[in-house]
Design an enzyme around this catalytic site. Structure first.
Site, PDB file in Angstrom:
ATOM      1  N   SER A   9     -13.550 -16.370   0.872  1.00  0.00           N
ATOM      2  CA  SER A   9     -13.563 -15.004   0.352  1.00  0.00           C
ATOM      3  C   SER A   9     -13.638 -15.051  -1.164  1.00  0.00           C
ATOM      4  O   SER A   9     -12.707 -15.514  -1.834  1.00  0.00           O
ATOM      5  CB  SER A   9     -12.286 -14.268   0.782  1.00  0.00           C
ATOM      6  OG  SER A   9     -12.196 -13.027   0.099  1.00  0.00           O
ATOM      7  N   HIS A  33     -17.474 -14.406   2.626  1.00  0.00           N
ATOM      8  CA  HIS A  33     -16.788 -13.128   2.828  1.00  0.00           C
ATOM      9  C   HIS A  33     -16.698 -12.389   1.491  1.00  0.00           C
ATOM     10  O   HIS A  33     -16.243 -12.944   0.494  1.00  0.00           O
ATOM     11  CB  HIS A  33     -15.385 -13.420   3.388  1.00  0.00           C
ATOM     12  CG  HIS A  33     -14.614 -12.203   3.761  1.00  0.00           C
ATOM     13  ND1 HIS A  33     -14.692 -11.618   5.012  1.00  0.00           N
ATOM     14  CD2 HIS A  33     -13.734 -11.457   3.052  1.00  0.00           C
ATOM     15  CE1 HIS A  33     -13.892 -10.569   5.054  1.00  0.00           C
ATOM     16  NE2 HIS A  33     -13.293 -10.445   3.873  1.00  0.00           N
ATOM     17  N   ASP A  35     -15.463  -8.967  -0.371  1.00  0.00           N
ATOM     18  CA  ASP A  35     -14.551  -7.823  -0.267  1.00  0.00           C
ATOM     19  C   ASP A  35     -14.927  -6.719  -1.242  1.00  0.00           C
ATOM     20  O   ASP A  35     -14.862  -6.904  -2.461  1.00  0.00           O
ATOM     21  CB  ASP A  35     -13.126  -8.261  -0.616  1.00  0.00           C
ATOM     22  CG  ASP A  35     -12.493  -9.075   0.487  1.00  0.00           C
ATOM     23  OD1 ASP A  35     -12.564  -8.648   1.651  1.00  0.00           O
ATOM     24  OD2 ASP A  35     -11.922 -10.141   0.176  1.00  0.00           O
ATOM     25  N   MET A  37     -13.834  -3.007  -2.501  1.00  0.00           N
ATOM     26  CA  MET A  37     -12.673  -2.097  -2.483  1.00  0.00           C
ATOM     27  C   MET A  37     -12.947  -0.899  -3.380  1.00  0.00           C
ATOM     28  O   MET A  37     -13.560  -1.042  -4.438  1.00  0.00           O
ATOM     29  CB  MET A  37     -11.439  -2.825  -3.016  1.00  0.00           C
ATOM     30  CG  MET A  37     -11.102  -4.081  -2.265  1.00  0.00           C
ATOM     31  SD  MET A  37      -9.629  -4.824  -2.971  1.00  0.00           S
ATOM     32  CE  MET A  37      -9.563  -6.344  -2.022  1.00  0.00           C
ATOM     33  N   HIS A  66     -17.212  -6.937   3.596  1.00  0.00           N
ATOM     34  CA  HIS A  66     -16.036  -6.258   4.153  1.00  0.00           C
ATOM     35  C   HIS A  66     -15.768  -5.016   3.311  1.00  0.00           C
ATOM     36  O   HIS A  66     -15.264  -5.120   2.192  1.00  0.00           O
ATOM     37  CB  HIS A  66     -14.851  -7.248   4.117  1.00  0.00           C
ATOM     38  CG  HIS A  66     -13.555  -6.668   4.566  1.00  0.00           C
ATOM     39  ND1 HIS A  66     -12.348  -7.290   4.318  1.00  0.00           N
ATOM     40  CD2 HIS A  66     -13.258  -5.537   5.255  1.00  0.00           C
ATOM     41  CE1 HIS A  66     -11.365  -6.559   4.829  1.00  0.00           C
ATOM     42  NE2 HIS A  66     -11.881  -5.492   5.392  1.00  0.00           N
ATOM     43  N   MET A  68     -13.764  -2.149   2.310  1.00  0.00           N
ATOM     44  CA  MET A  68     -12.455  -1.480   2.337  1.00  0.00           C
ATOM     45  C   MET A  68     -12.603  -0.184   1.563  1.00  0.00           C
ATOM     46  O   MET A  68     -12.077  -0.017   0.457  1.00  0.00           O
ATOM     47  CB  MET A  68     -11.394  -2.398   1.717  1.00  0.00           C
ATOM     48  CG  MET A  68     -10.959  -3.495   2.675  1.00  0.00           C
ATOM     49  SD  MET A  68     -10.048  -4.804   1.863  1.00  0.00           S
ATOM     50  CE  MET A  68     -11.422  -5.797   1.290  1.00  0.00           C
ATOM     51  N   MET A 137      -7.181  -7.745  10.233  1.00  0.00           N
ATOM     52  CA  MET A 137      -6.472  -7.971   8.973  1.00  0.00           C
ATOM     53  C   MET A 137      -5.115  -8.581   9.306  1.00  0.00           C
ATOM     54  O   MET A 137      -4.354  -8.015  10.083  1.00  0.00           O
ATOM     55  CB  MET A 137      -6.272  -6.657   8.209  1.00  0.00           C
ATOM     56  CG  MET A 137      -7.534  -6.027   7.646  1.00  0.00           C
ATOM     57  SD  MET A 137      -8.468  -7.080   6.520  1.00  0.00           S
ATOM     58  CE  MET A 137      -7.266  -7.518   5.279  1.00  0.00           C
ATOM     59  N   GLY A 142      -6.233  -5.176   0.591  1.00  0.00           N
ATOM     60  CA  GLY A 142      -6.213  -4.760  -0.817  1.00  0.00           C
ATOM     61  C   GLY A 142      -6.054  -5.894  -1.808  1.00  0.00           C
ATOM     62  O   GLY A 142      -6.560  -5.805  -2.918  1.00  0.00           O
ATOM     63  N   PHE A 143      -5.369  -6.950  -1.403  1.00  0.00           N
ATOM     64  CA  PHE A 143      -5.095  -8.027  -2.359  1.00  0.00           C
ATOM     65  C   PHE A 143      -5.163  -9.390  -1.679  1.00  0.00           C
ATOM     66  O   PHE A 143      -4.742  -9.533  -0.524  1.00  0.00           O
ATOM     67  CB  PHE A 143      -3.706  -7.848  -2.987  1.00  0.00           C
ATOM     68  CG  PHE A 143      -3.591  -6.591  -3.789  1.00  0.00           C
ATOM     69  CD1 PHE A 143      -3.928  -6.575  -5.138  1.00  0.00           C
ATOM     70  CD2 PHE A 143      -3.191  -5.404  -3.180  1.00  0.00           C
ATOM     71  CE1 PHE A 143      -3.858  -5.392  -5.873  1.00  0.00           C
ATOM     72  CE2 PHE A 143      -3.115  -4.218  -3.905  1.00  0.00           C
ATOM     73  CZ  PHE A 143      -3.447  -4.220  -5.252  1.00  0.00           C
ATOM     74  N   GLY A 144      -5.658 -10.372  -2.420  1.00  0.00           N
ATOM     75  CA  GLY A 144      -5.610 -11.749  -1.955  1.00  0.00           C
ATOM     76  C   GLY A 144      -4.221 -12.323  -2.182  1.00  0.00           C
ATOM     77  O   GLY A 144      -3.364 -11.699  -2.818  1.00  0.00           O
ATOM     78  N   GLY A 145      -3.999 -13.508  -1.636  1.00  0.00           N
ATOM     79  CA  GLY A 145      -2.781 -14.251  -1.938  1.00  0.00           C
ATOM     80  C   GLY A 145      -1.508 -13.755  -1.275  1.00  0.00           C
ATOM     81  O   GLY A 145      -0.414 -14.111  -1.698  1.00  0.00           O
ATOM     82  N   ASP A 175      -8.306 -12.206   8.580  1.00  0.00           N
ATOM     83  CA  ASP A 175      -8.457 -12.061   7.137  1.00  0.00           C
ATOM     84  C   ASP A 175      -7.110 -11.824   6.474  1.00  0.00           C
ATOM     85  O   ASP A 175      -6.509 -10.762   6.643  1.00  0.00           O
ATOM     86  CB  ASP A 175      -9.407 -10.886   6.869  1.00  0.00           C
ATOM     87  CG  ASP A 175      -9.780 -10.752   5.400  1.00  0.00           C
ATOM     88  OD1 ASP A 175      -9.422 -11.634   4.610  1.00  0.00           O
ATOM     89  OD2 ASP A 175     -10.433  -9.746   5.074  1.00  0.00           O
ATOM     90  N   GLY A 176      -6.655 -12.829   5.720  1.00  0.00           N
ATOM     91  CA  GLY A 176      -5.433 -12.669   4.939  1.00  0.00           C
ATOM     92  C   GLY A 176      -4.382 -13.713   5.281  1.00  0.00           C
ATOM     93  O   GLY A 176      -3.999 -13.878   6.440  1.00  0.00           O
ATOM     94  N   GLY A 177      -3.969 -14.454   4.261  1.00  0.00           N
ATOM     95  CA  GLY A 177      -2.888 -15.418   4.455  1.00  0.00           C
ATOM     96  C   GLY A 177      -3.265 -16.640   5.268  1.00  0.00           C
ATOM     97  O   GLY A 177      -2.390 -17.331   5.799  1.00  0.00           O
TER      98      GLY A 177
HETATM   99  C1  DX5 Z   1      -7.693  -8.693   1.324  1.00  0.00           C
HETATM  100  C2  DX5 Z   1      -9.073  -9.192   1.564  1.00  0.00           C
HETATM  101  C3  DX5 Z   1      -9.167 -10.631   1.893  1.00  0.00           C
HETATM  102  C4  DX5 Z   1      -8.653 -11.573   0.848  1.00  0.00           C
HETATM  103  C5  DX5 Z   1      -7.932 -12.677   1.555  1.00  0.00           C
HETATM  104  O1  DX5 Z   1      -7.636  -7.337   1.426  1.00  0.00           O
HETATM  105  O2  DX5 Z   1      -9.714  -8.473   2.610  1.00  0.00           O
HETATM  106  O3  DX5 Z   1     -10.494 -11.016   2.268  1.00  0.00           O
HETATM  107  O4  DX5 Z   1      -9.655 -12.135   0.026  1.00  0.00           O
HETATM  108  O5  DX5 Z   1      -7.317 -13.470   0.611  1.00  0.00           O
HETATM  109  P1  DX5 Z   1      -6.271 -14.623   0.965  1.00  0.00           P
HETATM  110  O6  DX5 Z   1      -6.986 -15.622   1.821  1.00  0.00           O
HETATM  111  O7  DX5 Z   1      -5.896 -15.153  -0.373  1.00  0.00           O
HETATM  112  O8  DX5 Z   1      -5.126 -13.976   1.704  1.00  0.00           O
HETATM  113 ZN    ZN Z   2     -11.638  -9.246   3.374  1.00  0.00          ZN
END
Ligand code: DX5
Ligand code: ZN
Length: 219
Positions: A9, A33, A35, A37, A66, A68, A137, A142-145, A175-177
């Site tokens: 991503s 991927h 994102d 937003m 993706h 959002m 999800m 909304g946020f990575g990490g 998607d996520g974590g």
């Molecule tokens: C979050 C995004 C994800 C994000 C995942 O809303 O849709 O695609 O990039 O990031 P990680 O892998 O760091 O959780």
């Molecule tokens: Zn995503």
């Protein structure tokens, strides 16, 4: 053995060197991927059509966009024109997921339905054969990490069962974590495409990070 894909991503990439970042993972990944937003459906802004259009010129990987965003229908064609191969919209952002999926497919690309962790999974099951991919999800969008939400295992299994019961070949993406600790459990639960942002781009060797995630996933 079911196939397993790692989808980096780019939200976690260094945008100052975006193409270098992309090239670093292209040898290891089929899917990229992307994102998008809008600061409305989610409490963050990322990037949009011009960025997808620009990187499309230099990459032939499968771009999974993706969205959002609220009102995704308005932006399907612009993202198709920018070079999306898959457009994934949120179930929560449309009154008619079947029509939205058909709209995406009418442009000759694949559709995906993304599902927020607060949406009861039973609501999604009737749609598993109406799209090419269900994107679960596994964090709040909304946020990575962020950390993987434990409730996700059962949600993945429920979607896997619905797909297998219907005998369709819809893919499941998470998607996520997703990281070296969580990759195996999501694959075992039935996920096909593991999206990973931080786990790939916060590692100095992005390609090695993708390889490691794949190995961890399939065990
Ligand atoms: C979050 C995004 C994800 C994000 C995942 O809303 O849709 O695609 O990039 O990031 P990680 O892998 O760091 O959780
Ligand atoms: Zn995503």
């Amino acid at each position: 053995m079911r196939e397993c894909f790692i989808a980096p991503s780019i939200l976690s990439a260094d945008f100052g060197y975006l193409m270098d970042e992309l090239r670093a993972v292209e040898g290891e990944a089929e899917y990229i991927h992307i994102d998008v937003m809008d600061g409305h459906y989610v409490d963050n802004l990322s990037f949009g059509i011009p960025v997808v259009n620009s990187i499309r010129k230099y990459s032939d990987k499968i771009f999974d966009v993706h969205l959002m965003i609220t009102n995704p229908g308005k932006f399907i064609k612009p993202f198709v024109d920018a070079g999306a191969d898959i457009i994934t919209f949120h179930y929560e952002c449309t009154d008619d997921p079947v029509a939205m999926s058909e709209l995406v497919r009418s442009y000759g690309i694949k559709s995906g339905i993304a599902v927020h962790p607060d949406t009861p999974i039973e609501e999604i099951l009737p749609y598993v054969d109406k799209t090419d991919k269900i994107l679960l999800m596994t964090v709040r969008p909304g946020f990575g990490g962020q950390g993987y939400m434990e409730i996700s295992d059962d949600r993945i299994k429920a979607v896997r069962k619905a797909i297998d019961d219907k005998g369709c070949n819809t893919l499941i993406s998470c998607d996520g974590g997703i990281n070296n600790e969580t990759a195996s459990r999501v694959y075992q639960a039935g996920c096909d495409i593991l999206v990973a942002g931080d786990a790939v781009f916060r590692n100095d060797d992005h390609a090695a990070a993708v390889r490691e995630l794949y190995k961890k996933a399939i065990g």
